[in-house]
Design a protein around this motif. Structure first.
Motif, PDB file in Angstrom:
ATOM      1  N   ASP A 170       0.718  -1.238  -0.150  1.00 47.98           N
ATOM      2  CA  ASP A 170      -0.062   0.082   0.230  1.00 47.98           C
ATOM      3  C   ASP A 170       0.951   1.521  -0.017  1.00 47.98           C
ATOM      4  N   GLN A 171       1.923   1.404   0.693  1.00 41.75           N
ATOM      5  CA  GLN A 171       2.813   2.505   0.756  1.00 41.75           C
ATOM      6  C   GLN A 171       3.745   2.644  -0.592  1.00 41.75           C
ATOM      7  N   GLN A 221       1.850   5.217  -2.801  1.00 38.91           N
ATOM      8  CA  GLN A 221       1.983   6.611  -2.222  1.00 38.91           C
ATOM      9  C   GLN A 221       3.567   6.947  -2.760  1.00 38.91           C
ATOM     10  N   ASP A 222       4.592   5.792  -2.803  1.00 35.81           N
ATOM     11  CA  ASP A 222       5.765   6.331  -2.936  1.00 35.81           C
ATOM     12  C   ASP A 222       6.479   5.882  -4.314  1.00 35.81           C
ATOM     13  N   LYS A 277       5.628   9.657  -8.140  1.00 37.50           N
ATOM     14  CA  LYS A 277       5.163   9.104  -6.838  1.00 37.50           C
ATOM     15  C   LYS A 277       3.776   9.187  -6.793  1.00 37.50           C
ATOM     16  N   ASN A 278       2.921   8.433  -6.252  1.00 40.24           N
ATOM     17  CA  ASN A 278       1.512   8.339  -6.094  1.00 40.24           C
ATOM     18  C   ASN A 278       0.940   8.456  -7.305  1.00 40.24           C
TER      19      ASN A 278
END
Length: 447
Positions: free
Chosen positions: A52-53, A56-57, A371-372
């Motif tokens: 999940d992170q 975002q990254d 990112k994201n």
């Protein structure tokens, strides 16, 4: 005085004119990781904080489509060559010869260069020919000899390798990252045999599949921590993907078997077949019996039979010289068998690549990725030109297109080596040189 001033200004001009882009200082590195059989939605019913992170990254594709065939070796070789299966000719997990009836298991096939070295060069060799160091850690095709050229460092997956050992997984990550940080490797591929194994043995809906996804998520967390520990955060791009999805083949107490021998006397009509391999089968009719074989198979329920020359263009298989004349594709969830019910898998692949259960994951992060960013779906064949862009090498002829995936990358300031006003590249250097030359002429006129 004029001479001294001239020398000073010339020194400044030369310093300003030197490119300061990352390409001059050293290109970024690339790690490609494949988790075999990781279906596109496997992380949606499991708690996966590290995956999940990454959303975002880094970048995420909604899903990607494997080539037809949706099998391990054909799909991996499409990723690493950027070529359709009919071009690279790795048409099955098993090495076979329909004239001699040779059939070798998948892991023995991994060591047979004659199966892999047919028409095209994989990215490892193309990168090495342009001065980069590359390595393959268990990745299909990485251990072959390509007309005298081999991957700089290649490790084979042994026949009894423990595919689900988490301690081993972490050790593999440390080993690979040490190659980057201590030995200056530029491109490394790393392969894991899960969640394919558990998907076959237990089925994609089994709790053990969710358990292995949680293990993969912990491994991603360990990878990111290790990247920091090896001081690679600013220089290593990472792509996470797979080779195919997985579907349930035992939805009811009785397996949905398609026993070809009930409809076709294989002993009488065929000289070669591989029909005990999930949703995909191949046959070579005996001489003069192709029409009888095709007609008989056309009556088999829950399968579609093709003459090789009549395969849909979207399959990109019809031009293959290695593929036998008759191809059988089962409907999703039905498995093929030749003569007897010997099938034990509760999950499988090899089905039509348009089926959502055959789609797979794509994640990427690193200094050159946005990112994201959520990408629309794309075919896995387009990963190859993306990797060439990241490695700053000239790609070999391929069927992919960078236009499909370049939106995953940073803009004018990236990826490494591209020119842009914020990258300190050649464009900025040219402006500085022009400015200083003007200053030089001005000062000479004044003096």
């Amino acid at each position: 005085m004029r001479l001294e001033l001239f020398l000073v200004v010339v020194a400044v001009v030369c310093a300003a004119g030197k490119p300061t882009s990352k390409a001059a200082a050293g290109r970024n590195k690339l790690l490609l990781i494949s988790f075999d059989g990781f279906r596109w939605d496997y992380d949606q019913d499991v708690d996966t904080p590290n995956l999940d992170q990454l959303v975002q990254d880094g970048v995420k594709a909604k899903y990607i489509t494997p080539p037809m065939l949706t099998m391990t070796s054909p799909s991996h070789f499409t990723t690493i060559t950027g070529r359709w299966v009919e071009d690279h000719e790795v048409v099955h997990n098993m090495m076979f010869d329909d004239k001699t009836n040779l059939k070798l298991p998948h892991k023995l096939t991994l060591k047979k260069s004659s199966w892999w070295n047919k028409r095209v060069l994989p990215l490892w060799i193309t990168a090495q020919n342009q001065g980069l160091k590359t390595a393959s850690f268990h990745f299909p095709g990485g251990g072959a000899n390509y007309s005298g050229q081999v991957v700089d460092r290649a490790l084979f997956e042994e026949f009894d390798f423990p595919d689900d050992n988490e301690t081993e997984w972490r050790a593999n990550i440390d080993k690979v990252l040490s190659w980057f940080s201590e030995e200056d490797f530029h491109f490394v591929t790393l392969y894991y045999g899960e969640p394919d194994n558990v998907g076959h043995a237990k089925g994609p809906d089994h709790p053990d599949r969710k358990k292995i996804i949680r293990q993969i998520d912990r491994t991603i967390g360990y990878l990111r921590e290790a990247i920091t520990r090896y001081n690679l955060t600013d220089s290593l791009n990472v792509i996470l993907t797979s080779d195919h999805g997985m579907t349930t083949v035992k939805k009811r107490p009785q397996v949905d078997e398609v026993i070809i021998n009930k409809y076709l006397d294989l002993f009488k009509f065929t000289s070669f077949e591989i029909l005990d391999y999930g949703g995909f089968g191949i046959l070579t009719p005996k001489k003069g019996m192709e029409q009888e074989v095709f007609d008989a198979l056309s009556k088999v329920p829950n399968v579609t039979v093709y003459r090789k020359n009549d395969l849909p263009e979207s399959f990109h298989l019809a031009k293959s010289e290695r593929l036998p004349p008759i191809v059988v594709v089962a409907d999703l969830g039905f498995n093929l068998n030749s003569r007897f019910i010997v099938y034990v898998n509760k999950g499988d692949h090899g089905y039509h690549n348009a089926e959502m259960d055959m789609k797979m994951i794509f994640r990427a992060f690193g200094p050159d990725f946005k990112k994201n960013f959520l990408s629309e779906p794309f075919d896995s064949i387009h990963i190859y030109p993306l990797m060439c862009k990241l490695l700053q090498i000239e790609p070999a002829p391929h069927n992919g297109s960078l236009s499909v995936t370049e939106n995953l990358l940073l803009g004018p300031e990236g990826p490494a080596g591209t020119e842009g006003p914020e990258s300190g590249g050649l464009q900025g250097a040219r402006v500085s040189v022009a400015l200083l030359l003007s200053m030089l002429l001005f000062m000479f006129n004044v003096l």
